[in-house]
Scaffold this motif. Structure first.
Motif, mmCIF file in Angstrom:
data_model
loop_
_atom_site.group_PDB
_atom_site.id
_atom_site.type_symbol
_atom_site.label_atom_id
_atom_site.label_comp_id
_atom_site.label_asym_id
_atom_site.label_seq_id
_atom_site.Cartn_x
_atom_site.Cartn_y
_atom_site.Cartn_z
ATOM 1 N N PRO A 233 0.087 -7.921 13.486
ATOM 2 C CA PRO A 233 1.173 -7.923 12.489
ATOM 3 C C PRO A 233 0.670 -7.797 11.057
ATOM 4 N N GLU A 234 -0.587 -8.176 10.797
ATOM 5 C CA GLU A 234 -1.126 -8.076 9.435
ATOM 6 C C GLU A 234 -1.280 -6.635 8.986
ATOM 7 N N LEU A 235 -1.149 -5.669 9.926
ATOM 8 C CA LEU A 235 -1.306 -4.258 9.581
ATOM 9 C C LEU A 235 0.025 -3.526 9.436
ATOM 10 N N VAL A 236 1.124 -4.259 9.410
ATOM 11 C CA VAL A 236 2.433 -3.623 9.206
ATOM 12 C C VAL A 236 2.428 -2.797 7.929
ATOM 13 N N CYS A 237 1.670 -3.271 6.937
ATOM 14 C CA CYS A 237 1.615 -2.571 5.649
ATOM 15 C C CYS A 237 0.986 -1.191 5.753
ATOM 16 N N THR A 238 0.273 -0.901 6.835
ATOM 17 C CA THR A 238 -0.398 0.405 6.989
ATOM 18 C C THR A 238 0.326 1.305 7.982
ATOM 19 N N CYS A 288 -0.450 2.338 13.139
ATOM 20 C CA CYS A 288 -1.056 1.913 11.883
ATOM 21 C C CYS A 288 -2.259 2.793 11.564
ATOM 22 N N SER A 289 -2.685 2.766 10.318
ATOM 23 C CA SER A 289 -3.788 3.636 9.897
ATOM 24 C C SER A 289 -5.056 3.375 10.690
ATOM 25 N N ALA A 290 -5.318 2.112 10.978
ATOM 26 C CA ALA A 290 -6.605 1.784 11.592
ATOM 27 C C ALA A 290 -6.498 0.540 12.449
ATOM 28 N N GLY A 291 -5.507 0.504 13.327
ATOM 29 C CA GLY A 291 -5.372 -0.645 14.215
ATOM 30 C C GLY A 291 -6.353 -0.589 15.366
ATOM 31 N N ASP A 292 -6.521 0.606 15.914
ATOM 32 C CA ASP A 292 -7.504 0.823 16.969
ATOM 33 C C ASP A 292 -7.836 2.307 17.012
ATOM 34 N N LEU A 293 -8.660 2.709 17.983
ATOM 35 C CA LEU A 293 -9.097 4.102 18.037
ATOM 36 C C LEU A 293 -7.943 5.071 18.278
ATOM 37 N N SER A 294 -6.954 4.649 19.071
ATOM 38 C CA SER A 294 -5.817 5.532 19.328
ATOM 39 C C SER A 294 -5.011 5.764 18.053
ATOM 40 N N ASP A 295 -4.901 4.744 17.195
ATOM 41 C CA ASP A 295 -4.230 4.907 15.908
ATOM 42 C C ASP A 295 -4.945 5.942 15.049
ATOM 43 N N ILE A 296 -6.281 5.822 15.007
ATOM 44 C CA ILE A 296 -7.069 6.742 14.174
ATOM 45 C C ILE A 296 -6.895 8.174 14.658
ATOM 46 N N ARG A 297 -6.948 8.389 15.951
ATOM 47 C CA ARG A 297 -6.789 9.734 16.508
ATOM 48 C C ARG A 297 -5.382 10.263 16.257
ATOM 49 N N GLN A 305 -1.563 10.553 6.083
ATOM 50 C CA GLN A 305 -2.491 9.981 5.113
ATOM 51 C C GLN A 305 -2.681 8.500 5.425
ATOM 52 N N PRO A 306 -3.904 8.069 5.784
ATOM 53 C CA PRO A 306 -4.103 6.662 6.150
ATOM 54 C C PRO A 306 -4.061 5.744 4.933
ATOM 55 N N VAL A 307 -3.567 4.536 5.168
ATOM 56 C CA VAL A 307 -3.595 3.473 4.172
ATOM 57 C C VAL A 307 -4.528 2.387 4.712
ATOM 58 N N ILE A 308 -5.586 2.074 3.985
ATOM 59 C CA ILE A 308 -6.577 1.107 4.454
ATOM 60 C C ILE A 308 -6.320 -0.236 3.781
#
Length: 805
Positions: A233-238, A288-297, A305-308
């Motif tokens: 949940p801390e990554l909702v912002c991304t 999310c921008s970078a929650g896990d590898l599937s998100d990144i792909r 555009q990712p938000v870190i």
């Protein structure tokens, strides 16, 4: 009857039995004399082993002891079949494991200490630990090409030496000049514990308990509430997109609409995408921008555009709003608390989550945008598959692990790291225009403390440069090993004549790292596969099949094994326990100690045979002699074929069975009466035939087992024949085998029946009996069996019968 002239030099063995104390003077002599030093004989083919260099910051463990002993089997056998064997000892003293050991040992953190000071601590740790590894290998009887650090072919090498690191840098320069290396700022796997980028291959997944949180989003266009589950949940912002499966009829009406995120009130597009799983949670997923590898792909695929929101130190940044400055886990708790207060946390349950962790530090991986250097690999996947297919794998099943890894590749290889104790990236940058300076090959560079190799920038004329501070991924260093031992870029003639390297032996758990990266890098440099064979081993576990660990108290220390039993029973155990390319080995002190019985048996047989003086004159071989020599020929052929395919288990188990069940229990018992010939019932030539055959069998057994148990075979062969068994020719395949009508199974069954009958009657083995009825196929052994069993009469029948009186 076969008549031979028999001349043999022999002398009696004086020691009562084999003793582990006999090992030390032998391995010390081998080390001092350089017995196995590599000699580049142009007339011989090479057998080169790309020995896995062990990390020296920890003692040699039982798994390393076992696998290095097996490698020594390969080396010793190939010397005996006429190969020039390159079997170098390398010690891995580079990279993250060394740094982590320093941090633990000296209670420091890399980022809290000046670079020079930290490097001195690394060197201090390494100076204390390298000698212990060498001592263990020496005591195990391993015949490395050299025990001394040297740049000569076969010399011991250290992966942190200037020479080795220079080769790493030169391979980088070559790859740079080929246009295969580039720099890019992208989301990478980041280990908060190691404080560096890591490659996908360095991640392991662990099932960990966590909470699955159902959060309330709303749809901008309709105002309806939608529920999305997440463990982060801390990554909702991304969050960059909300998705549902195209087949999920519940949400088709949302396609193209906009979701409003809880708390952050960010507008997020809703789209159909097959990555969403209908059965998982509510069927909706926030990407999310970078929650896990599937998100990144996913972000790459959708060009988002990712938000870190997470910094290198593991804290949330300004993109996380009110969570800024908190550690990830603290931020997760704070976010849940805020959601609850606002009535936006619909449900919460504990689940087990497949979590990416660093294989070294065991910290959970985060995904952070960082600028790193990359080596191209994605465009070479088909080439790598061809190399995987053309390399011989032992066992064949391990090939698929490599192929599956190649298929799973999603990004190019990030090769730069933000650490200290490793090979430096050899680059400088113009402080004015940021021009990249790539140095010429020919020396080991340390850009963080050395001046650039040019005076002025060729682009802008500026004279000030900044040295690169990053180092290479450990695997970029380790993937040099076959190039280094074959003198790539050092002795081009030697490399051209002897590449590819014959064998890469290694564990299956590093197929996707050490094997893959070596194949990739060497292909990019040479255009070819670098190995003929890959021998992939499983693990050493305890006697119950459990993984060894200090917490379980089931760890077996090789040093304690050597102190208690010596090397020979351990080596013999390693050969007969099983095939390590197919299954784990179960190890225990009891199993190792049990092999002492066979060593004692071999010694006693040799001691018995050595009592017979050197016979002269003619030797007449009886049918039973031809039988055992035929069995011996078949054994030799089998062992050679199995050894050539790295299967020392099947061969050694068969030698062991031959020693106990065929040679000692059958032939020796039959032949010893003729060898003694106390009653002169045999002629002198027949007596000589028995002694000749005993010596021939013993010699062949020693030759066949020399790669496996080098100490006892050396001692016995030197005492009996006056030569070094390890430089004798391995028994050659016999095209023509001695013909005999004896059926081995019938002979074994017959002797077993007689011995059992005597035992059941309370008789001794030499007590006289009335008659034995033997199969007609054993008629040629009538006199031998009569003497052996002290029978008054030998008869014939369709079945075996023993008449005691």
């Amino acid at each position: 009857m076969l008549i031979l002239l028999f001349i043999i030099e022999s002398m009696a063995i004086t020691e009562k039995s084999w003793d582990r104390a006999l090992e030390k003077p032998l391995y010390e002599a081998w080390q001092k004399s350089g017995a196995y030093r590599f000699k580049d004989d142009k007339k011989k083919g090479i057998f080169a082993i790309d020995t896995p260099p062990p990390y020296v910051n920890t003692p040699v463990h039982i798994g390393q002891a076992t696998t290095y002993v097996l490698m020594d089997f390969f080396a010793r056998f190939n010397r005996m079949i006429g190969k020039k064997v390159l079997f170098p000892l390398g010690l891995d003293r580079n990279g993250l494991p060394i740094e982590m050991a320093v941090e633990q040992r000296f209670n420091v953190r890399l980022n809290d200490v000046k670079r020079e000071e930290f490097l001195k601590l690394c060197e201090k740790l390494l100076a204390e630990s390298s000698a212990e590894s060498i001592d263990s290998f020496l005591r195990l009887g391993i015949g490395f090409s050299s025990w001394e650090e040297s740049r000569e072919i076969g010399g011991m090498y250290l992966t942190d030496s200037a020479d080795y690191r220079q080769l790493t840098q030169e391979t980088f320069i070559d790859l740079w000049n080929k246009g295969l290396i580039y720099k890019d700022a992208r989301i990478n796997n980041f280990c908060p514990g190691c404080q560096t980028t890591i490659a996908d291959a360095e991640i392991e997944y662990v099932e960990k308990p966590t909470n699955f949180n159902d959060l309330a989003f709303r749809v901008k266009e309709t105002g309806e509430k939608i529920i999305i589950g997440t463990t982060r949940p801390e990554l909702v912002c991304t969050c960059g997109m909300v998705i549902f499966n195209p087949k999920d009829e519940r949400y088709r009406h949302l396609n193209g609409k906009t979701a409003i995120s809880p708390i952050f009130e960010k507008e997020i597009p809703i789209r159909a995408h097959p990555l969403a799983e209908i059965e998982k949670g509510t069927g909706l997923a926030m990407m999310c921008s970078a929650g896990d590898l599937s998100d990144i792909r996913f972000f790459r695929e959708m060009n988002l555009q990712p938000v870190i929101a997470i910094e290198r130190d593991g804290t949330m940044n300004e993109n996380a709003g009110f969570l800024k400055g908190l550690k990830v886990k603290e931020a997760r708790g704070k976010m849940v608390e805020e959601l609850e207060q606002r009535g936006l946390l619909v449900a919460r349950k504990q689940v087990t989550h497949r979590t990416p962790t660093c294989e070294r530090s065991k910290h959970d991986i985060e995904f952070i945008a960082m600028e790193e250097y990359y080596l191209k690999q994605l465009e070479f996947r088909e080439d790598m598959k061809k190399i995987a297919d053309s390399t011989r794998f032992f066992d064949e099943s391990s090939r698929q692990i490599l192929l599956d890894w190649i298929d799973s590749l999603a990004i190019d290889w990030p090769i730069s790291r933000r650490r200290y104790y490793a090979t430096e990236v050899p680059l400088w940058y113009c402080k004015k225009c940021n021009y990249t300076v790539v140095p010429p090959k020919g020396k080991y560079y340390r850009p963080w403390k050395e001046n650039a190799p040019i005076k002025k920038c060729p682009k802008c004329g500026n004279a000030e440069f900044a040295g690169e501070e990053r180092v290479f991924d450990t695997w970029f260093d380790s993937s040099n090993s076959p190039l280094y031992i074959l003198k790539y870029a050092r002795d081009e003639n030697f490399f051209r004549e002897n590449a590819p390297c014959t064998l890469r032996p290694q564990g299956k758990e590093i197929i996707r790292t050490w094997l893959y990266y070596t194949l990739l890098k060497c292909f990019l440099l040479t255009g070819k596969g670098i190995f003929r064979d890959a021998w992939i081993n499983y693990h050493i576990v305890d006697e119950k099949g459990h993984k060894m660990s200090k917490s379980k108290g089931n760890v077996i220390n090789p040093k304690e094994v050597l102190d208690k039993f010596g090397a020979e029973p351990f080596r013999l155990w390693a050969s007969v326990e099983g095939n390590l390319t197919k299954t784990d080995f179960r190890c225990s002190s009891e199993r190792i100690a049990g092999e002492n019985k066979t060593l004692i048996k071999l010694w006693n047989i040799a001691k018995f045979i050595s009592q017979f003086p050197k016979p002269g004159g003619k030797a007449e071989l009886r049918e039973v002699d031809l039988w055992i020599l035929n069995e011996l020929n078949e054994l030799g052929d089998y062992c050679r074929e199995r050894y050539e395919n790295y299967d020392f288990h099947s061969a050694s188990a068969r030698i062991k069975n031959f020693l106990w069940e065929i040679f000692a229990s059958q032939y020796l018992e039959i032949a010893k009466n003729r060898a003694y010939n106390d009653r002169k019932q045999f002629g002198a030539s027949e007596q000589n035939g028995a002694i000749q055959t005993l010596y021939k069998c013993l010699e062949t057994i020693l030759l066949l087992w020399a790669p496996v148990i080098p100490f006892i075979t050396y001692k016995l062969y030197m005492d009996l024949y006056g030569k070094d068994v390890h430089f004798m020719d391995f028994p050659k395949a016999q095209k023509e085998k001695g013909k005999t009508g004896i059926n081995s199974n019938e002979l074994i069954e017959l002797n077993g029946c007689v011995w059992k009958a005597k035992k059941d009657a309370g008789m001794g083995l030499r007590d006289e009996i009335a008659e034995i009825a033997i199969p007609k196929g054993l008629k040629a052994l009538e006199l031998d069996l009569k003497e052996m069993h002290n029978a008054k009469k030998i008869g014939y029948g369709n079945k075996i019968e023993v008449k005691l009186k």
